[in-house]
Design an enzyme around this catalytic site. Structure first.
Site, PDB file in Angstrom:
ATOM      1  N   GLY A  62       0.836  -1.191   0.000  1.00 57.79           N
ATOM      2  CA  GLY A  62       0.000   0.000   0.000  1.00 57.79           C
ATOM      3  C   GLY A  62       0.873   1.243   0.000  1.00 57.79           C
ATOM      4  O   GLY A  62       2.077   1.180   0.272  1.00 57.79           O
ATOM      5  N   GLN A 110       2.968   9.920   1.545  1.00 58.55           N
ATOM      6  CA  GLN A 110       4.269   9.255   1.696  1.00 58.55           C
ATOM      7  C   GLN A 110       5.235   9.625   0.575  1.00 58.55           C
ATOM      8  O   GLN A 110       6.436   9.382   0.686  1.00 58.55           O
ATOM      9  CB  GLN A 110       4.090   7.736   1.760  1.00 58.55           C
ATOM     10  CG  GLN A 110       3.400   7.276   3.048  1.00 58.55           C
ATOM     11  CD  GLN A 110       3.241   5.775   3.103  1.00 58.55           C
ATOM     12  OE1 GLN A 110       2.292   5.240   2.547  1.00 58.55           O
ATOM     13  NE2 GLN A 110       4.156   5.100   3.744  1.00 58.55           N
ATOM     14  N   CYS A 154       5.864  -0.245   7.623  1.00 54.74           N
ATOM     15  CA  CYS A 154       5.542   1.030   6.983  1.00 54.74           C
ATOM     16  C   CYS A 154       6.741   1.468   6.155  1.00 54.74           C
ATOM     17  O   CYS A 154       7.866   1.484   6.663  1.00 54.74           O
ATOM     18  CB  CYS A 154       5.211   2.083   8.040  1.00 54.74           C
ATOM     19  SG  CYS A 154       4.746   3.679   7.323  1.00 54.74           S
ATOM     20  N   LEU A 155       6.487   1.829   4.892  1.00 53.24           N
ATOM     21  CA  LEU A 155       7.585   2.251   4.025  1.00 53.24           C
ATOM     22  C   LEU A 155       8.214   3.552   4.517  1.00 53.24           C
ATOM     23  O   LEU A 155       9.336   3.869   4.149  1.00 53.24           O
ATOM     24  CB  LEU A 155       7.080   2.396   2.584  1.00 53.24           C
ATOM     25  CG  LEU A 155       6.533   1.087   1.963  1.00 53.24           C
ATOM     26  CD1 LEU A 155       5.911   1.365   0.595  1.00 53.24           C
ATOM     27  CD2 LEU A 155       7.625   0.029   1.858  1.00 53.24           C
ATOM     28  N   HIS A 208      -4.488   1.228   7.732  1.00 54.83           N
ATOM     29  CA  HIS A 208      -3.141   1.811   7.842  1.00 54.83           C
ATOM     30  C   HIS A 208      -3.004   3.017   6.901  1.00 54.83           C
ATOM     31  O   HIS A 208      -2.485   4.064   7.283  1.00 54.83           O
ATOM     32  CB  HIS A 208      -2.123   0.708   7.500  1.00 54.83           C
ATOM     33  CG  HIS A 208      -0.690   1.108   7.505  1.00 54.83           C
ATOM     34  ND1 HIS A 208       0.235   0.621   8.403  1.00 54.83           N
ATOM     35  CD2 HIS A 208       0.013   1.948   6.689  1.00 54.83           C
ATOM     36  CE1 HIS A 208       1.427   1.139   8.146  1.00 54.83           C
ATOM     37  NE2 HIS A 208       1.330   1.950   7.103  1.00 54.83           N
ATOM     38  N   GLU A 209      -3.497   2.856   5.665  1.00 58.14           N
ATOM     39  CA  GLU A 209      -3.353   3.939   4.673  1.00 58.14           C
ATOM     40  C   GLU A 209      -4.298   5.114   4.972  1.00 58.14           C
ATOM     41  O   GLU A 209      -3.927   6.277   4.769  1.00 58.14           O
ATOM     42  CB  GLU A 209      -3.600   3.408   3.254  1.00 58.14           C
ATOM     43  CG  GLU A 209      -2.716   2.232   2.818  1.00 58.14           C
ATOM     44  CD  GLU A 209      -1.233   2.482   2.955  1.00 58.14           C
ATOM     45  OE1 GLU A 209      -0.803   3.653   2.964  1.00 58.14           O
ATOM     46  OE2 GLU A 209      -0.485   1.493   3.094  1.00 58.14           O
ATOM     47  N   HIS A 226      -2.692   7.195   7.360  1.00 62.74           N
ATOM     48  CA  HIS A 226      -1.669   8.075   6.763  1.00 62.74           C
ATOM     49  C   HIS A 226      -2.285   9.390   6.269  1.00 62.74           C
ATOM     50  O   HIS A 226      -1.704  10.462   6.480  1.00 62.74           O
ATOM     51  CB  HIS A 226      -1.001   7.397   5.561  1.00 62.74           C
ATOM     52  CG  HIS A 226       0.223   6.600   5.894  1.00 62.74           C
ATOM     53  ND1 HIS A 226       1.306   7.129   6.558  1.00 62.74           N
ATOM     54  CD2 HIS A 226       0.553   5.306   5.635  1.00 62.74           C
ATOM     55  CE1 HIS A 226       2.248   6.199   6.699  1.00 62.74           C
ATOM     56  NE2 HIS A 226       1.817   5.083   6.155  1.00 62.74           N
TER      57      HIS A 226
HETATM   58  O1  K1U Z   1       1.781   2.408   3.960  1.00 66.28           O
HETATM   59  C1  K1U Z   1       2.853   1.816   3.923  1.00 66.28           C
HETATM   60  O2  K1U Z   1       3.814   2.274   4.511  1.00 66.28           O
HETATM   61  C2  K1U Z   1       2.956   0.513   3.165  1.00 66.28           C
HETATM   62  C3  K1U Z   1       2.907  -0.705   4.070  1.00 66.28           C
HETATM   63  C4  K1U Z   1       1.475  -1.166   4.182  1.00 66.28           C
HETATM   64  C5  K1U Z   1       1.169  -2.161   5.262  1.00 66.28           C
HETATM   65  C6  K1U Z   1       1.825  -3.377   5.363  1.00 66.28           C
HETATM   66  C7  K1U Z   1       1.475  -4.264   6.362  1.00 66.28           C
HETATM   67  C8  K1U Z   1       0.485  -3.971   7.244  1.00 66.28           C
HETATM   68  C9  K1U Z   1      -0.150  -2.768   7.157  1.00 66.28           C
HETATM   69  C10 K1U Z   1       0.177  -1.871   6.155  1.00 66.28           C
HETATM   70  C11 K1U Z   1       3.797  -1.770   3.450  1.00 66.28           C
HETATM   71  O3  K1U Z   1       3.538  -2.236   2.386  1.00 66.28           O
HETATM   72  S1  K1U Z   1       5.156  -2.288   4.341  1.00 66.28           S
HETATM   73  C12 K1U Z   1       5.874  -3.562   3.318  1.00 66.28           C
HETATM   74  C13 K1U Z   1       5.151  -4.861   3.394  1.00 66.28           C
HETATM   75  O4  K1U Z   1       4.423  -5.096   4.335  1.00 66.28           O
HETATM   76  C14 K1U Z   1       5.288  -5.873   2.330  1.00 66.28           C
HETATM   77  C15 K1U Z   1       6.148  -5.703   1.281  1.00 66.28           C
HETATM   78  C16 K1U Z   1       6.253  -6.677   0.298  1.00 66.28           C
HETATM   79  C17 K1U Z   1       5.501  -7.815   0.352  1.00 66.28           C
HETATM   80  C18 K1U Z   1       4.644  -8.002   1.405  1.00 66.28           C
HETATM   81  C19 K1U Z   1       4.525  -7.029   2.391  1.00 66.28           C
HETATM   82 ZN    ZN Z   2       2.757   3.266   6.282  1.00 68.27          ZN
END
Ligand code: K1U
Ligand code: ZN
Length: 171
Positions: A46, A51, A94-95, A136-137, A140
């Site tokens: 997401g 972001q 979270c990225l 989560h988004e 944000h």
């Molecule tokens: O919003 C963001 O920072 C993105 C975040 C979203 C998220 C992940 C997990 C739980 C809640 C919200 C991410 O994508 S973090 C990276 C991640 O979880 C992932 C990356 C590659 C494959 C699978 C998962």
């Molecule tokens: Zn995030």
């Protein structure tokens, strides 16, 4: 399409409340394309526009598994119109807070109203990973981070770590 830079903690823009989108125009479409490129490259499941430093209420998302076809989804001006009383715990990342993961409890199911790229209002009922990522988004775009849902002790520790790293980088 262009890759955009993902802003990280403690960047103050992550605490900004994003503005609604009035109409889906060329600027919005370009931003959405860039968000997908940035999200897939990260990689993430997401991404909220804030972001990449753009304070608009836009979310991109793809919760398809590695062996499944891509399922890109766009949510413009999303709002949670219903949440279940039942709660689930998921280890979130979270990225904008790279390489930090913590368990967060949220409603198991949500109903979200949003505008699609066609400008039409739609509703989706979500559970599982989709419900978690949507919440989560949507956090944000309201200036809320997943670390706001964990203990103050853990939150202060992660903020201190990222603040120190940013200071070192600025030197
Ligand atoms: O919003 C963001 O920072 C993105 C975040 C979203 C998220 C992940 C997990 C739980 C809640 C919200 C991410 O994508 S973090 C990276 C991640 O979880 C992932 C990356 C590659 C494959 C699978 C998962
Ligand atoms: Zn995030």
């Amino acid at each position: 399409m262009a890759l955009r830079e993902i802003i990280v903690l403690p960047d103050k823009r992550l605490r900004q409340v994003s503005d609604p989108v009035k109409a889906v125009d060329a600027e919005v479409r370009t931003l959405v394309d860039d968000m997908f490129e940035t999200m897939y490259k990260a990689p993430g499941v997401g991404l909220a526009a804030i972001q990449v430093g753009v304070p608009r209420r836009i979310i991109t998302l793809d919760t398809a598994k590695k062996d499944e076809p891509k399922q890109p989804q766009v949510f413009i001006n999303p709002e949670i119109v219903w949440s279940s009383d039942e709660k689930s715990t998921y280890e979130e990342g979270c990225l904008s807070i790279p390489e930090y993961y913590e368990e967060v409890e949220r409603p198991t199911q949500v109903k979200v109203r949003f505008m699609g790229l066609d400008g039409k209002t739609q509703e989706v009922e979500a559970d599982g990973l989709l419900a978690t990522v949507l919440q989560h988004e949507i956090d944000h775009i309201n200036g809320v981070l997943f670390i706001d849902h964990i203990s103050k002790l853990k939150r202060d520790r992660v903020i201190r770590k990222f603040t120190k790293a940013a200071k070192r980088e600025a030197e």
